[in-house]
Each structure stands twice: as structure tokens, then as C-alpha cells.
Design a protein around this motif. Structure first.
Motif, PDB file in Angstrom:
ATOM      1  N   ALA A   5     127.568   9.972 -31.417  1.00  0.00           N
ATOM      2  CA  ALA A   5     128.776  10.158 -32.218  1.00  0.00           C
ATOM      3  C   ALA A   5     129.424  11.517 -31.976  1.00  0.00           C
ATOM      4  CB  ALA A   5     128.439   9.980 -33.698  1.00  0.00           C
ATOM      5  N   SER A   6     128.629  12.576 -31.841  1.00  0.00           N
ATOM      6  CA  SER A   6     129.196  13.911 -31.666  1.00  0.00           C
ATOM      7  C   SER A   6     129.908  14.069 -30.330  1.00  0.00           C
ATOM      8  CB  SER A   6     128.097  14.967 -31.796  1.00  0.00           C
ATOM      9  OG  SER A   6     127.098  14.767 -30.801  1.00  0.00           O
TER      10      SER A   6
ATOM     11  N   ALA B 146     144.190   0.506 -31.555  1.00  0.00           N
ATOM     12  CA  ALA B 146     144.408   1.846 -32.096  1.00  0.00           C
ATOM     13  C   ALA B 146     144.375   2.867 -30.969  1.00  0.00           C
ATOM     14  CB  ALA B 146     143.349   2.178 -33.149  1.00  0.00           C
ATOM     15  N   SER B 147     145.070   3.957 -31.166  1.00  0.00           N
ATOM     16  CA  SER B 147     145.064   5.025 -30.168  1.00  0.00           C
ATOM     17  C   SER B 147     143.701   5.696 -30.130  1.00  0.00           C
ATOM     18  CB  SER B 147     146.130   6.060 -30.506  1.00  0.00           C
ATOM     19  OG  SER B 147     145.778   6.757 -31.693  1.00  0.00           O
ATOM     20  N   ALA B 148     143.431   6.408 -29.045  1.00  0.00           N
ATOM     21  CA  ALA B 148     142.164   7.127 -28.916  1.00  0.00           C
ATOM     22  C   ALA B 148     141.992   8.122 -30.061  1.00  0.00           C
ATOM     23  CB  ALA B 148     142.103   7.834 -27.565  1.00  0.00           C
TER      24      ALA B 148
ATOM     25  N   VAL C 241     140.965   6.300 -33.220  1.00  0.00           N
ATOM     26  CA  VAL C 241     139.594   5.795 -33.135  1.00  0.00           C
ATOM     27  C   VAL C 241     138.587   6.930 -33.297  1.00  0.00           C
ATOM     28  CG1 VAL C 241     137.908   4.806 -31.539  1.00  0.00           C
ATOM     29  CG2 VAL C 241     140.124   3.719 -31.833  1.00  0.00           C
ATOM     30  N   VAL C 242     138.855   8.080 -32.699  1.00  0.00           N
ATOM     31  CA  VAL C 242     137.969   9.239 -32.858  1.00  0.00           C
ATOM     32  C   VAL C 242     137.860   9.607 -34.334  1.00  0.00           C
ATOM     33  CG1 VAL C 242     137.723  11.708 -32.402  1.00  0.00           C
ATOM     34  CG2 VAL C 242     138.322  10.148 -30.542  1.00  0.00           C
ATOM     35  N   GLN C 243     138.965   9.569 -35.045  1.00  0.00           N
ATOM     36  CA  GLN C 243     138.950   9.887 -36.470  1.00  0.00           C
ATOM     37  C   GLN C 243     138.161   8.851 -37.263  1.00  0.00           C
ATOM     38  OE1 GLN C 243     142.867  10.345 -38.108  1.00  0.00           O
ATOM     39  NE2 GLN C 243     142.150  11.032 -40.105  1.00  0.00           N
ATOM     40  N   LEU C 244     138.365   7.573 -36.949  1.00  0.00           N
ATOM     41  CA  LEU C 244     137.635   6.515 -37.652  1.00  0.00           C
ATOM     42  C   LEU C 244     136.137   6.599 -37.407  1.00  0.00           C
ATOM     43  CD1 LEU C 244     140.070   3.533 -36.962  1.00  0.00           C
ATOM     44  CD2 LEU C 244     139.495   4.457 -39.212  1.00  0.00           C
ATOM     45  N   LEU C 245     135.756   6.842 -36.155  1.00  0.00           N
ATOM     46  CA  LEU C 245     134.341   6.949 -35.830  1.00  0.00           C
ATOM     47  C   LEU C 245     133.715   8.155 -36.516  1.00  0.00           C
ATOM     48  CD1 LEU C 245     134.405   6.066 -32.015  1.00  0.00           C
ATOM     49  CD2 LEU C 245     133.609   4.621 -33.887  1.00  0.00           C
ATOM     50  N   GLY C 246     134.455   9.263 -36.571  1.00  0.00           N
ATOM     51  CA  GLY C 246     133.938  10.445 -37.251  1.00  0.00           C
ATOM     52  C   GLY C 246     133.652  10.175 -38.710  1.00  0.00           C
TER      53      GLY C 246
END
Length: 289
Positions: free
Chosen positions: A206-207, A236-238, A241-246
């Protein structure tokens, strides 16, 4: 992986895509007991015809991917003229010795087949399931040494003969995806049984997501969307997605599967869809400990 204009993505119904992928997707293994292209594969496809022409599509009521995969194979067989039977319990003196996934009569021979749908992440000499409880090496050994020999036991032969079955061959059908480490410093050694043309993806902790998911459009997949390349009405934009995964991994340790996608204009509906181009798995930083 398919390009957006691949005929596979003209199958707008998810069940049809899963059904087709269950049979014709790249085999995970290619060895003496799990050939990538057994002769009867093409025979079954010819016997059953095209799923798009079948009068009725059955949707599996199962929630486990392995059981959904088995039910898709059963659907293929229902549309052939082959005799077949599934989930046969082998017993001795009231004690269950094991279960045979599938028996088929091709007209030339009776075959015992074990079915497996698997997803593994490579790290060092290990290929580990997202839930950490499953390992490819263990599955290979269990299939070869326990599941396939079951139909050759005297107890099984006697029980099967009473049912009109005389299997002369046992083999396994493996489907799924192997996820290679996105981190180039992490190695992943393949077992010798793996098919060189297997379905490949990438995985990261994840990190490390901001280092790898930097551009393009993405779809986060529900569990029942893992089986075949996804065709999605949204993406979704990259950055999103980075925000959602975080957010997900701040609170949960559950791995997430996602697909990088490209736009596809559906000729039949005129609506824009997003076709999968690359499969990813993101795991918590402590995985696989």
C-alpha cells in the motif's frame, strides 16, 4: 492481455465473459498432469458451440470464486452432448477419502479432472494467495499427490465402476493470475510447472502505490470481478485511486484487486466502456507477515 478492440470485449454481459474466460483463458500450469492445451478442450468448445447462442444463461449463486469457476465449467458441459458428472465423493467404510471435481466422457475416454482457479503473488521462492493461507507450491503438491491419484484407488475404481465410469486419465485444469512484484528489487521464482503464457499481473504494498499508480484510468474490482478481464462503465483517475487506496489501507488490511483500463466505444450500444489492460493487487504493508 487483450487490446480494447479485442472481440472478447464485445461480450457486454459479464457472465458471458466469465464463461468464455473460464474455458479459453491461458492455463496457469503446463506439465504432464496439467497440460495447457489438452485435445479435449477444443472438442468441448466445438461440442457446446458459442455461449452467445445458448438459449438461457445461468448465473451462479455461489460467492466463492472457486465454486463459480466450477459452475461455469458445468454450464459448458451442459451444452455439449458429453456425459459428465461432478463432485463425486469417494468413501471407504463410511469415511470420506476425498471428492472428484469432474468426470467427463469424451466418447473416446473417461477423464477425471480437477478444477482450480487461483491467484498468487510472487515473493522470493514463494507464490502466496492474497489471504496468505494458500501457496502455489502447496497447491501443486496437493493436486499431484492427493487429488489426482484419488480416482486410481481401488475403492474409487469400484465405486465409479458401479456408476458406469472407468476413468483412464487424471489431469488438472488451472486458471487464474500470477502477480509479479512491481518493486524491481523483489524477486519471484516460478515453479517449473507454470505455463510460460500464463495470465500475469503486478502487485505492490500500500505504501508504494503512489510510486506505481501514477497515470491512466483504473477500476477497483469487487471479488466476483476477479475471474475475467473487466469491462466497466466507469473508471477513476490514478490520483483518485491513490486517494481511495490510501483511505482503505488506513483502516483495513484486506487486499484490493484493481485493473488499469482504456476507453472502448461499444458498437452495439454507442456507450463508452473501459476495457482492462493490466491487473494489479495491492496488499497491506505488513503482508505477507
Amino acid at each position: 492481455m487483450q487490446t480494447p478492440d479485442d472481440p472478447f470485449f464485445q461480450l457486454t454481459d459479464k457472465h458471458l465473459r466469465d464463461l468464455t474466460w473460464a474455458l479459453v483463458s491461458p492455463s496457469l500450469l503446463d506439465c504432464s498432469w496439467s497440460a495447457a492445451q489438452p485435445q479435449w478442450f477444443s472438442q468441448l468448445q466445438q461440442q457446446a458451440g458459442s455461449p452467445a447462442s445458448w438459449p438461457r444463461i445461468k448465473h451462479s449463486k455461489h460467492s466463492r470464486l472457486g465454486l463459480i469457476f466450477e459452475s461455469l465449467w458445468h454450464e459448458w458441459l451442459q451444452h455439449s452432448n458429453w456425459r459428465w458428472d461432478a463432485n463425486i465423493q469417494i468413501s471407504q467404510y463410511g469415511r470420506t477419502l476425498g471428492e472428484l471435481d469432474l468426470l467427463i466422457d469424451t466418447g473416446e475416454q473417461h477423464c477425471h479432472i480437477e478444477l482450480a482457479l487461483k491467484f498468487y503473488l510472487g515473493i522470493g521462492n514463494d507464490w502466496i494467495g492474497p489471504n496468505r493461507r494458500d501457496r502455489l507450491a502447496n497447491k501443486i503438491r496437493h493436486t499431484r499427490e492427493q487429488q489426482l491419484p484419488l480416482s486410481r484407488l481401488a475403492e474409487a475404481q469400484q465405486q465409479l465402476a458401479a456408476m458406469g465410469w472407468h476413468p483412464t486419465d487424471s489431469e488438472a485444469v488451472f486458471r487464474g493470475c500470477l502477480f509479479y512484484p512491481a518493486d524491481s528489487t523483489v524477486t519471484a521464482q516460478l515453479p517449473q510447472e507454470v505455463n510460460r503464457l500464463h495470465w500475469q499481473g503486478r502487485w505492490c504494498h500500500a505504501s508504494a502505490v503512489p510510486n506505481h499508480i501514477t497515470e491512466g484510468f483504473w477500476v477497483i474490482l469487487a471479488r466476483d470481478e476477479w475471474l475475467s478481464p473487466v469491462l466497466s462503465p466507469i473508471a477513476a483517475s490514478a490520483a483518485d485511486v491513490v486517494q481511495l487506496l490510501g483511505c482503505h489501507f488506513r483502516h483495513l488490511q484486506v487486499p484490493l484487486c484493481l485493473a488499469r483500463v482504456k476507453p472502448l466505444q461499444q458498437q452495439s450500444t454507442g456507450q463508452q466502456q473501459w476495457a482492462e489492460q493490466q491487473r494489479w493487487m495491492v496488499v497491506a504493508d505488513r503482508w505477507p507477515d
